[in-house]
Design an enzyme around this catalytic site. Structure first.
Site, PDB file in Angstrom:
ATOM      1  N   CYS A 159       2.845 -14.748  -3.751  1.00 46.02           N
ATOM      2  CA  CYS A 159       3.116 -15.564  -2.548  1.00 46.02           C
ATOM      3  C   CYS A 159       2.507 -14.960  -1.277  1.00 46.02           C
ATOM      4  O   CYS A 159       2.239 -15.673  -0.319  1.00 46.02           O
ATOM      5  CB  CYS A 159       4.613 -15.757  -2.367  1.00 46.02           C
ATOM      6  SG  CYS A 159       5.329 -16.640  -3.748  1.00 46.02           S
ATOM      7  N   HIS A 182       5.040 -18.861   4.655  1.00 48.32           N
ATOM      8  CA  HIS A 182       4.878 -19.216   3.243  1.00 48.32           C
ATOM      9  C   HIS A 182       5.972 -20.215   2.870  1.00 48.32           C
ATOM     10  O   HIS A 182       7.142 -20.034   3.248  1.00 48.32           O
ATOM     11  CB  HIS A 182       4.991 -17.954   2.386  1.00 48.32           C
ATOM     12  CG  HIS A 182       5.239 -18.239   0.940  1.00 48.32           C
ATOM     13  ND1 HIS A 182       4.442 -19.086   0.222  1.00 48.32           N
ATOM     14  CD2 HIS A 182       6.218 -17.804   0.097  1.00 48.32           C
ATOM     15  CE1 HIS A 182       4.916 -19.163  -1.019  1.00 48.32           C
ATOM     16  NE2 HIS A 182       5.992 -18.397  -1.107  1.00 48.32           N
ATOM     17  N   ASN A 190       6.334 -25.095  -3.679  1.00 48.70           N
ATOM     18  CA  ASN A 190       5.831 -23.751  -3.404  1.00 48.70           C
ATOM     19  C   ASN A 190       4.525 -23.568  -4.179  1.00 48.70           C
ATOM     20  O   ASN A 190       4.538 -23.543  -5.410  1.00 48.70           O
ATOM     21  CB  ASN A 190       6.893 -22.737  -3.857  1.00 48.70           C
ATOM     22  CG  ASN A 190       6.488 -21.295  -3.637  1.00 48.70           C
ATOM     23  OD1 ASN A 190       5.322 -21.001  -3.379  1.00 48.70           O
ATOM     24  ND2 ASN A 190       7.440 -20.388  -3.756  1.00 48.70           N
TER      25      ASN A 190
HETATM   26  O1  UT7 Z   1       7.918 -17.841  -3.195  1.00 49.64           O
HETATM   27  C1  UT7 Z   1       8.291 -16.572  -3.618  1.00 49.64           C
HETATM   28  C2  UT7 Z   1       9.590 -16.188  -3.077  1.00 49.64           C
HETATM   29  N1  UT7 Z   1      10.607 -17.061  -3.567  1.00 49.64           N
HETATM   30  C3  UT7 Z   1      11.672 -17.308  -2.835  1.00 49.64           C
HETATM   31  O2  UT7 Z   1      11.762 -16.852  -1.741  1.00 49.64           O
HETATM   32  C4  UT7 Z   1      12.770 -18.136  -3.460  1.00 49.64           C
HETATM   33  C5  UT7 Z   1      14.104 -17.628  -3.034  1.00 49.64           C
HETATM   34  N2  UT7 Z   1      15.212 -18.247  -3.710  1.00 49.64           N
HETATM   35  C6  UT7 Z   1      15.541 -19.570  -3.608  1.00 49.64           C
HETATM   36  O3  UT7 Z   1      14.821 -20.321  -2.993  1.00 49.64           O
HETATM   37  C7  UT7 Z   1      16.839 -20.048  -4.194  1.00 49.64           C
HETATM   38  O4  UT7 Z   1      17.580 -18.942  -4.653  1.00 49.64           O
HETATM   39  C8  UT7 Z   1      16.665 -21.086  -5.346  1.00 49.64           C
HETATM   40  C9  UT7 Z   1      16.191 -22.403  -4.794  1.00 49.64           C
HETATM   41  C10 UT7 Z   1      15.701 -20.548  -6.375  1.00 49.64           C
HETATM   42  C11 UT7 Z   1      18.019 -21.327  -6.041  1.00 49.64           C
HETATM   43  O5  UT7 Z   1      18.965 -21.753  -5.089  1.00 49.64           O
HETATM   44  P1  UT7 Z   1      20.397 -21.072  -5.020  1.00 49.64           P
HETATM   45  O6  UT7 Z   1      21.115 -21.746  -3.947  1.00 49.64           O
HETATM   46  O7  UT7 Z   1      20.196 -19.581  -4.906  1.00 49.64           O
HETATM   47  O8  UT7 Z   1      21.027 -21.481  -6.429  1.00 49.64           O
HETATM   48  P2  UT7 Z   1      21.525 -20.549  -7.628  1.00 49.64           P
HETATM   49  O9  UT7 Z   1      20.364 -19.932  -8.328  1.00 49.64           O
HETATM   50  O10 UT7 Z   1      22.596 -19.633  -7.118  1.00 49.64           O
HETATM   51  O11 UT7 Z   1      22.198 -21.607  -8.582  1.00 49.64           O
HETATM   52  C12 UT7 Z   1      23.377 -22.330  -8.198  1.00 49.64           C
HETATM   53  C13 UT7 Z   1      23.735 -23.270  -9.319  1.00 49.64           C
HETATM   54  C14 UT7 Z   1      23.821 -22.595 -10.684  1.00 49.64           C
HETATM   55  O12 UT7 Z   1      24.870 -23.216 -11.400  1.00 49.64           O
HETATM   56  P3  UT7 Z   1      26.325 -22.525 -11.492  1.00 49.64           P
HETATM   57  O13 UT7 Z   1      26.084 -21.189 -12.158  1.00 49.64           O
HETATM   58  O14 UT7 Z   1      26.803 -22.402 -10.085  1.00 49.64           O
HETATM   59  O15 UT7 Z   1      27.106 -23.485 -12.330  1.00 49.64           O
HETATM   60  C15 UT7 Z   1      22.509 -22.952 -11.343  1.00 49.64           C
HETATM   61  O16 UT7 Z   1      22.592 -22.960 -12.744  1.00 49.64           O
HETATM   62  O17 UT7 Z   1      22.736 -24.309  -9.457  1.00 49.64           O
HETATM   63  C16 UT7 Z   1      22.278 -24.357 -10.819  1.00 49.64           C
HETATM   64  N3  UT7 Z   1      20.870 -24.739 -10.806  1.00 49.64           N
HETATM   65  C17 UT7 Z   1      20.446 -26.009 -10.801  1.00 49.64           C
HETATM   66  N4  UT7 Z   1      21.114 -27.178 -10.818  1.00 49.64           N
HETATM   67  C18 UT7 Z   1      20.374 -28.304 -10.805  1.00 49.64           C
HETATM   68  C19 UT7 Z   1      19.782 -23.911 -10.778  1.00 49.64           C
HETATM   69  N5  UT7 Z   1      18.664 -24.648 -10.747  1.00 49.64           N
HETATM   70  C20 UT7 Z   1      19.044 -25.951 -10.768  1.00 49.64           C
HETATM   71  C21 UT7 Z   1      18.337 -27.160 -10.745  1.00 49.64           C
HETATM   72  N6  UT7 Z   1      19.045 -28.312 -10.760  1.00 49.64           N
HETATM   73  N7  UT7 Z   1      16.990 -27.214 -10.686  1.00 49.64           N
END
Ligand code: UT7
Length: 335
Positions: free
Chosen positions: A115, A262, A292
């Site tokens: 990235c 980014h 992204n």
């Molecule tokens: O570009 C390089 C650098 N990258 C970044 O900077 C990305 C940084 N991270 C993020 O943008 C976020 O952490 C994400 C968008 C990847 C994830 O968002 P989050 O708010 O951190 O969600 P999470 O991973 O904590 O997941 C929350 C819930 C989980 O379910 P439970 O365990 O709470 O029941 C996941 O299983 O959302 C679930 N989940 C989804 N649900 C529907 C994860 N992905 C999905 C999905 N659709 N696509």
């Protein structure tokens, strides 16, 4: 002492639009979750049967950038190509671009900084110009993510985020030291490498292993991201890199005309915007349309912002990126 300035910009994204609803047809996800957590509404993915690849898309963006610079490919002295998704394991995308564009036997360097790839690539090009070694350098960021994503529910935390596309800039020598790239700032912290990684293929598991194994369920071939951990580091490192760049040039946050971060997550960009008290028109985001695009994201956003007339002569433009490695950095530009 020479300085370097951007003289041409271009970007290319595949025609094929993939909406959040499209993704919910093959994995357990939904439009509301994706928009709320990331800001993404749709992304572009290369369609099966298309001729586009990482280097082909890079070449399409590069042609536009070279033309906008008022140059031809014969005027380019060097290529810096940033990607995590080269067409082949080796050689890299730079040499493929050199061939596609029918360029002279100029040097071609690949940058593997995910990235932060474009920020690193621009910094490398800037140094080559400032030392007087080269006059016009083509700097490209291009990614073909869609061929390597886990499209099952297992991969939903990563696969909904990434899009395909390419951007390019021509960086040219100038003797005006008040304009152009004022400084670049690069960092890394390898202890977090495993938090955002595609492990295979790699030399730890060389080709003989690959052909022996039935690896269709092997998660090491797909991107793994500890999203919350990466998010927390991103907001801190983005802020640090921006402040470091401003301070190195005796500038303030209030001097920024346009921040091009980014495009990792709209919530990260909005956090930075609030922290620095920037207005909506001082931060350029397009993750809603493209997702992204990793090494292509900053340069696609910069090209699009310029095309839309959001950058004027003498504006202070700040580029900042953070991602896998971890690597991060910033570029301070007086346009
Ligand atoms: O570009 C390089 C650098 N990258 C970044 O900077 C990305 C940084 N991270 C993020 O943008 C976020 O952490 C994400 C968008 C990847 C994830 O968002 P989050 O708010 O951190 O969600 P999470 O991973 O904590 O997941 C929350 C819930 C989980 O379910 P439970 O365990 O709470 O029941 C996941 O299983 O959302 C679930 N989940 C989804 N649900 C529907 C994860 N992905 C999905 C999905 N659709 N696509």
């Amino acid at each position: 002492m020479y300085n370097s300035k951007i003289t041409g910009l271009g970007y290319y994204v595949p025609d094929n639009i993939v909406t959040n609803d499209d993704l919910s047809k093959f994995m357990d996800t939904n439009d509301a979750w994706i928009q709320e957590r990331t800001g993404i509404k749709e992304r572009r993915w290369i369609k099966a049967g298309s001729d586009d690849t990482t280097s082909v898309m890079g070449a399409k963006a590069a042609r536009i950038a070279i033309e906008k610079a008022g140059l031809t490919s014969d005027d380019i002295d060097f290529i810096v190509f940033a990607t995590l998704s080269p067409d082949n394991y080796f050689p890299g995308g730079g040499v493929e671009l050199q061939e596609i564009l029918g360029m002279k036997t100029i040097g071609a360097l690949d940058v593997r900084n995910q990235c932060s790839g474009f920020v690193y690539a621009l910094s490398v090009a800037d140094q080559f110009i400032k030392t007087g070694m080269y006059k016009n350098i083509l700097v490209v960021g291009s990614e073909w993510h869609s061929s390597g994503l886990d499209l099952s529910t297992r991969g939903r935390g990563v696969s909904v985020i990434f899009g395909d596309g390419a951007g390019a800039a021509v960086l040219s020598r100038t003797e005006d030291n008040t304009k152009g790239i004022l400084s670049t700032h690069l960092h890394s912290e390898g202890k977090h490498a495993k938090e955002l990684i595609v492990e295979s293929p790699g030399s730890k598991r060389w080709v003989t292993d690959l052909i022996k194994e039935d690896n269709k369920d092997d998660e090491s071939y797909y991107p793994h991201m500890n999203g919350t951990f990466v998010f927390k580091h991103a907001v801190v490192r983005f802020s640090e890199a921006i402040m470091e760049g401003l301070q190195a040039n005796n500038l303030q946050v209030s001097d920024i005309n346009l921040l091009v971060p980014h495009q990792a997550n709209l919530r990260i960009a909005q956090f930075i915007q609030r922290k620095f008290k920037l207005e909506d028109d001082q931060v350029y985001n397009n993750i809603q349309k493209y997702g992204n695009t990793t090494a292509a994201s900053v340069i696609i956003a910069l090209s699009e912002a310029f095309e839309k007339g959001k950058i004027k002569d003498n504006d202070l433009v700040v580029l900042a990126a953070f991602g896998s490695g971890f690597t991060w950095g910033s570029v301070i530009i007086r346009w």
